[in-house]
Design a protein around this motif. Sequence first.
Motif, PDB file in Angstrom:
ATOM      1  N   ALA A 131       0.818  -1.214   0.000  1.00  0.00           N
ATOM      2  CA  ALA A 131       0.000   0.000   0.000  1.00  0.00           C
ATOM      3  C   ALA A 131       0.854   1.267   0.000  1.00  0.00           C
ATOM      4  CB  ALA A 131      -0.946   0.002   1.200  1.00  0.00           C
ATOM      5  N   ASN A 132       2.046   1.207   0.600  1.00  0.00           N
ATOM      6  CA  ASN A 132       2.918   2.387   0.690  1.00  0.00           C
ATOM      7  C   ASN A 132       4.070   2.337  -0.302  1.00  0.00           C
ATOM      8  OD1 ASN A 132       1.489   3.542   2.898  1.00  0.00           O
ATOM      9  ND2 ASN A 132       2.482   2.088   4.273  1.00  0.00           N
ATOM     10  N   ARG A 133       3.978   1.486  -1.290  1.00  0.00           N
ATOM     11  CA  ARG A 133       5.064   1.339  -2.257  1.00  0.00           C
ATOM     12  C   ARG A 133       4.626   1.862  -3.623  1.00  0.00           C
ATOM     13  NH1 ARG A 133       8.600  -2.401  -0.011  1.00  0.00           N
ATOM     14  NH2 ARG A 133      10.095  -1.605  -1.529  1.00  0.00           N
ATOM     15  N   ARG A 134       5.607   2.009  -4.515  1.00  0.00           N
ATOM     16  CA  ARG A 134       5.340   2.445  -5.886  1.00  0.00           C
ATOM     17  C   ARG A 134       6.095   1.521  -6.830  1.00  0.00           C
ATOM     18  NH1 ARG A 134       3.588   7.980  -6.743  1.00  0.00           N
ATOM     19  NH2 ARG A 134       3.137   9.012  -4.775  1.00  0.00           N
ATOM     20  N   LEU A 135       5.437   0.488  -7.291  1.00  0.00           N
ATOM     21  CA  LEU A 135       6.029  -0.479  -8.199  1.00  0.00           C
ATOM     22  C   LEU A 135       5.155  -0.629  -9.430  1.00  0.00           C
ATOM     23  CD1 LEU A 135       6.547  -1.775  -5.052  1.00  0.00           C
ATOM     24  CD2 LEU A 135       7.949  -3.277  -6.434  1.00  0.00           C
ATOM     25  N   GLN A 136       5.698  -1.285 -10.438  1.00  0.00           N
ATOM     26  CA  GLN A 136       4.905  -1.680 -11.598  1.00  0.00           C
ATOM     27  C   GLN A 136       4.540  -3.152 -11.398  1.00  0.00           C
ATOM     28  OE1 GLN A 136       6.735  -0.412 -15.421  1.00  0.00           O
ATOM     29  NE2 GLN A 136       8.267   0.566 -14.113  1.00  0.00           N
ATOM     30  N   VAL A 137       3.258  -3.436 -11.328  1.00  0.00           N
ATOM     31  CA  VAL A 137       2.790  -4.777 -10.972  1.00  0.00           C
ATOM     32  C   VAL A 137       1.945  -5.361 -12.097  1.00  0.00           C
ATOM     33  CG1 VAL A 137       1.504  -6.167  -9.309  1.00  0.00           C
ATOM     34  CG2 VAL A 137       2.760  -4.129  -8.530  1.00  0.00           C
ATOM     35  N   LEU A 138       2.384  -6.492 -12.607  1.00  0.00           N
ATOM     36  CA  LEU A 138       1.545  -7.294 -13.505  1.00  0.00           C
ATOM     37  C   LEU A 138       0.989  -8.439 -12.684  1.00  0.00           C
ATOM     38  CD1 LEU A 138       0.471  -8.267 -16.302  1.00  0.00           C
ATOM     39  CD2 LEU A 138       2.606  -9.547 -16.533  1.00  0.00           C
ATOM     40  N   THR A 139      -0.323  -8.596 -12.672  1.00  0.00           N
ATOM     41  CA  THR A 139      -0.928  -9.693 -11.919  1.00  0.00           C
ATOM     42  C   THR A 139      -2.098 -10.279 -12.691  1.00  0.00           C
ATOM     43  OG1 THR A 139      -1.975 -10.337  -9.808  1.00  0.00           O
ATOM     44  CG2 THR A 139      -2.442  -8.111 -10.624  1.00  0.00           C
ATOM     45  N   ASN A 140      -2.281 -11.580 -12.560  1.00  0.00           N
ATOM     46  CA  ASN A 140      -3.451 -12.229 -13.141  1.00  0.00           C
ATOM     47  C   ASN A 140      -4.537 -12.446 -12.089  1.00  0.00           C
ATOM     48  OD1 ASN A 140      -2.361 -14.267 -11.614  1.00  0.00           O
ATOM     49  ND2 ASN A 140      -2.090 -15.724 -13.304  1.00  0.00           N
ATOM     50  N   SER A 141      -4.375 -11.791 -10.953  1.00  0.00           N
ATOM     51  CA  SER A 141      -5.340 -11.908  -9.859  1.00  0.00           C
ATOM     52  C   SER A 141      -6.268 -10.699  -9.843  1.00  0.00           C
ATOM     53  CB  SER A 141      -4.613 -12.016  -8.517  1.00  0.00           C
ATOM     54  OG  SER A 141      -5.515 -11.801  -7.440  1.00  0.00           O
ATOM     55  N   PHE A 142      -7.546 -10.934 -10.019  1.00  0.00           N
ATOM     56  CA  PHE A 142      -8.521  -9.841  -9.982  1.00  0.00           C
ATOM     57  C   PHE A 142      -8.562  -9.178  -8.602  1.00  0.00           C
ATOM     58  CE2 PHE A 142     -12.792  -8.036  -9.654  1.00  0.00           C
ATOM     59  CZ  PHE A 142     -12.815  -7.244 -10.794  1.00  0.00           C
ATOM     60  N   PRO A 143      -8.589  -9.931  -7.479  1.00  0.00           N
ATOM     61  CA  PRO A 143      -8.605  -9.274  -6.163  1.00  0.00           C
ATOM     62  C   PRO A 143      -7.351  -8.457  -5.887  1.00  0.00           C
ATOM     63  CG  PRO A 143      -9.282 -11.560  -5.965  1.00  0.00           C
ATOM     64  CD  PRO A 143      -8.761 -11.388  -7.352  1.00  0.00           C
ATOM     65  N   ILE A 144      -6.176  -8.950  -6.314  1.00  0.00           N
ATOM     66  CA  ILE A 144      -4.946  -8.195  -6.096  1.00  0.00           C
ATOM     67  C   ILE A 144      -4.990  -6.884  -6.877  1.00  0.00           C
ATOM     68  CG2 ILE A 144      -2.461  -8.161  -6.571  1.00  0.00           C
ATOM     69  CD1 ILE A 144      -2.387 -11.134  -5.890  1.00  0.00           C
ATOM     70  N   ALA A 145      -5.372  -6.964  -8.149  1.00  0.00           N
ATOM     71  CA  ALA A 145      -5.443  -5.762  -8.982  1.00  0.00           C
ATOM     72  C   ALA A 145      -6.428  -4.761  -8.403  1.00  0.00           C
ATOM     73  CB  ALA A 145      -5.843  -6.143 -10.399  1.00  0.00           C
ATOM     74  N   GLU A 146      -7.603  -5.227  -8.025  1.00  0.00           N
ATOM     75  CA  GLU A 146      -8.637  -4.336  -7.493  1.00  0.00           C
ATOM     76  C   GLU A 146      -8.168  -3.642  -6.226  1.00  0.00           C
ATOM     77  OE1 GLU A 146     -13.414  -4.620  -6.710  1.00  0.00           O
ATOM     78  OE2 GLU A 146     -12.174  -6.250  -5.932  1.00  0.00           O
ATOM     79  N   HIS A 147      -7.536  -4.389  -5.323  1.00  0.00           N
ATOM     80  CA  HIS A 147      -7.098  -3.808  -4.054  1.00  0.00           C
ATOM     81  C   HIS A 147      -5.988  -2.782  -4.278  1.00  0.00           C
ATOM     82  CE1 HIS A 147      -6.900  -4.074   0.408  1.00  0.00           C
ATOM     83  NE2 HIS A 147      -5.695  -3.558   0.192  1.00  0.00           N
ATOM     84  N   LEU A 148      -5.018  -3.108  -5.121  1.00  0.00           N
ATOM     85  CA  LEU A 148      -3.921  -2.174  -5.371  1.00  0.00           C
ATOM     86  C   LEU A 148      -4.403  -0.903  -6.051  1.00  0.00           C
ATOM     87  CD1 LEU A 148      -1.027  -4.555  -6.506  1.00  0.00           C
ATOM     88  CD2 LEU A 148      -1.334  -3.449  -4.273  1.00  0.00           C
ATOM     89  N   LEU A 149      -5.364  -1.032  -6.953  1.00  0.00           N
ATOM     90  CA  LEU A 149      -5.904   0.150  -7.626  1.00  0.00           C
ATOM     91  C   LEU A 149      -6.614   1.077  -6.644  1.00  0.00           C
ATOM     92  CD1 LEU A 149      -7.299  -1.402 -10.928  1.00  0.00           C
ATOM     93  CD2 LEU A 149      -5.462   0.275 -10.741  1.00  0.00           C
ATOM     94  N   LYS A 150      -7.309   0.494  -5.688  1.00  0.00           N
ATOM     95  CA  LYS A 150      -8.092   1.294  -4.743  1.00  0.00           C
ATOM     96  C   LYS A 150      -7.262   1.829  -3.584  1.00  0.00           C
ATOM     97  CE  LYS A 150     -12.584  -0.961  -5.455  1.00  0.00           C
ATOM     98  NZ  LYS A 150     -13.635  -1.807  -4.817  1.00  0.00           N
ATOM     99  N   ASN A 151      -6.178   1.130  -3.221  1.00  0.00           N
ATOM    100  CA  ASN A 151      -5.503   1.436  -1.963  1.00  0.00           C
ATOM    101  C   ASN A 151      -4.012   1.690  -2.083  1.00  0.00           C
ATOM    102  OD1 ASN A 151      -7.842   0.778  -0.004  1.00  0.00           O
ATOM    103  ND2 ASN A 151      -7.731  -1.051  -1.283  1.00  0.00           N
ATOM    104  N   SER A 152      -3.503   1.902  -3.290  1.00  0.00           N
ATOM    105  CA  SER A 152      -2.073   2.164  -3.445  1.00  0.00           C
ATOM    106  C   SER A 152      -1.833   3.021  -4.680  1.00  0.00           C
ATOM    107  CB  SER A 152      -1.296   0.849  -3.566  1.00  0.00           C
ATOM    108  OG  SER A 152      -1.354   0.338  -4.890  1.00  0.00           O
ATOM    109  N   LYS A 153      -0.573   3.427  -4.856  1.00  0.00           N
ATOM    110  CA  LYS A 153      -0.182   4.190  -6.037  1.00  0.00           C
ATOM    111  C   LYS A 153       0.687   3.359  -6.970  1.00  0.00           C
ATOM    112  CE  LYS A 153      -0.680   8.715  -3.878  1.00  0.00           C
ATOM    113  NZ  LYS A 153      -0.045  10.017  -3.570  1.00  0.00           N
TER     114      LYS A 153
END
Length: 266
Positions: A116-138
């Motif tokens: 949540a407090n990091r700034r990385l480029q993330v490729l994921t095939n997980s819908f929950p991971i993508a959704e959470h990072l979009l809503k709660n991180s940069k």
Amino acid sequence: MHETERHRIILSAVQERPIVTVSELVSLTGTSEATIRRDIATLHAAKRLRRVRGGAEALTPPPLPGLAGRTFAVNQAINSDQKQAIAREAVALCDDGEAIIINGGTTTFQMVHPLANRRLQVLTNSFPIAEHLLKNSKNTVMLPGGALYREQNIILSPFASDMTRHYYAKRMFMGAHALGPIGLMEADPLLIQAEEKLIDQADELVVLVDSSKFDNRSSLVLCPLERIDIVITDEGISDRTASMLEAAEIRLIVAQTGRVRDAGAG
């Protein structure tokens, strides 16, 4: 839990995959096997599902074939403390600005909180991971194309050539059904196909598995031990298993509550 609520959960579960076992429904509802069996019998008599040996199935099969293994919802409640500790150590390996891959799973999902407090480029095939990072991180988030498999909440593409071939990552983080002397194992050939593509796009492979996974086995091998660079697990790992990883020159990180022991490389 009221009977109506249990029936709603049972009917929802059987729509997500071809067959749901009694034990899975016990975990989902928090009730006894006897209660679940009575509920299945009631719903079978009402022609709302079909009773089968050891569980139940939908009268109309889901549009996509289900994947082998427990559902995301069931797995999420298993060894949750260990998974959180493992995930914290996984994120500690990352530096801001890096490109990483996070494969879908309940252990890798726990990475979203320290990310949540990091700034990385993330490729994921997980819908929950993508959704959470979009809503709660940069973090920058990318998703591959494909079909969403509801039971594991992951996106799988049937095509050999998709956007993952154009993504390079320093590390890939993934869980697994099992890890043993023969290598990393999965429970479904569709998962093998998707994960092979992702592994090829990363320099390092980091495997996040709680210690129970060392006792599991499968007939499907994703990759040999030699392809794995780092294994992060919990303090339940046996000395014998630790020695196996050391012999394969895999860096072992053992996550514990409040501290971590790094066994280094062999």
